[in-house]
Design a protein around this motif. Structure first.
Motif, mmCIF file in Angstrom:
data_model
loop_
_atom_site.group_PDB
_atom_site.id
_atom_site.type_symbol
_atom_site.label_atom_id
_atom_site.label_comp_id
_atom_site.label_asym_id
_atom_site.label_seq_id
_atom_site.Cartn_x
_atom_site.Cartn_y
_atom_site.Cartn_z
ATOM 1 N N UNK A 1 -5.570 -11.036 6.423
ATOM 2 C CA UNK A 1 -4.602 -11.873 6.356
ATOM 3 C C UNK A 1 -4.916 -13.369 5.457
ATOM 4 N N UNK A 2 -6.200 -13.596 5.363
ATOM 5 C CA UNK A 2 -6.569 -14.529 4.404
ATOM 6 C C UNK A 2 -6.366 -14.196 2.800
ATOM 7 N N UNK A 3 -5.974 -12.774 2.772
ATOM 8 C CA UNK A 3 -6.016 -12.721 1.159
ATOM 9 C C UNK A 3 -4.704 -12.585 0.931
ATOM 10 N N UNK A 4 -4.124 -13.106 0.096
ATOM 11 C CA UNK A 4 -2.984 -13.068 -0.675
ATOM 12 C C UNK A 4 -2.646 -11.649 -1.478
ATOM 13 N N UNK A 5 -2.438 -10.577 -0.903
ATOM 14 C CA UNK A 5 -2.197 -9.463 -1.408
ATOM 15 C C UNK A 5 -1.591 -8.273 -0.500
#
Length: 128
Positions: A103-107
């Motif tokens: 969830x920390x990755x904007x993908x």
């Protein structure tokens, strides 16, 4: 949101490690690494620690999909599963929640993959 899910089982520590490894295999995961934290703490720091093993589990199918969506996702692989002795014959097994970590990755391409891996790891833990 919790970053892991866990279950406590009644079995000897070594048996639990083997049991978890087999349950992971049933879900398509192999154990790439096994870190004996108790041994490492004793060797490196001279301190005593409870029996605690970190299993680095990987499902190649999902790892490949994740790497295709985000090539730096390897910094978050493999999925860690810990096996730790609470008391003789009582062991806690905890698995990382990939939805929380990814969830920390904007993908957006990772969301479905993370949910699929979460389901498999949750199933594995619940089946212990």
């Amino acid at each position: 949101m919790s970053y892991y899910f866990s279950k406590t089982v009644d079995m000897p520590f070594t048996t639990a490690i083997n049991h978890v490894t087999n349950k992971l295999a049933n879900k398509g995961f192999g154990v790439l690494t096994s870190i004996d934290v108790q041994q490492v703490m004793k060797a490196k720091l001279g301190v005593d620690f409870k029996p605690y093993v970190i299993l680095g589990a990987c499902n190649p199918h999902f790892a490949w999909r994740a790497l295709q969506a985000e090539d730096k996702i390897g910094t978050m692989l493999p999925c860690n599963v810990i096996v730790t002795e609470i008391s003789p014959g009582k062991v806690e097994v905890a698995a990382v929640d990939p939805v929380a970590s990814m969830g920390a990755i904007d993908n957006p391409g990772l969301a479905g993959i993370a949910n699929d891996v979460r389901r498999l790891l949750q199933d594995m833990v619940s089946e212990l």
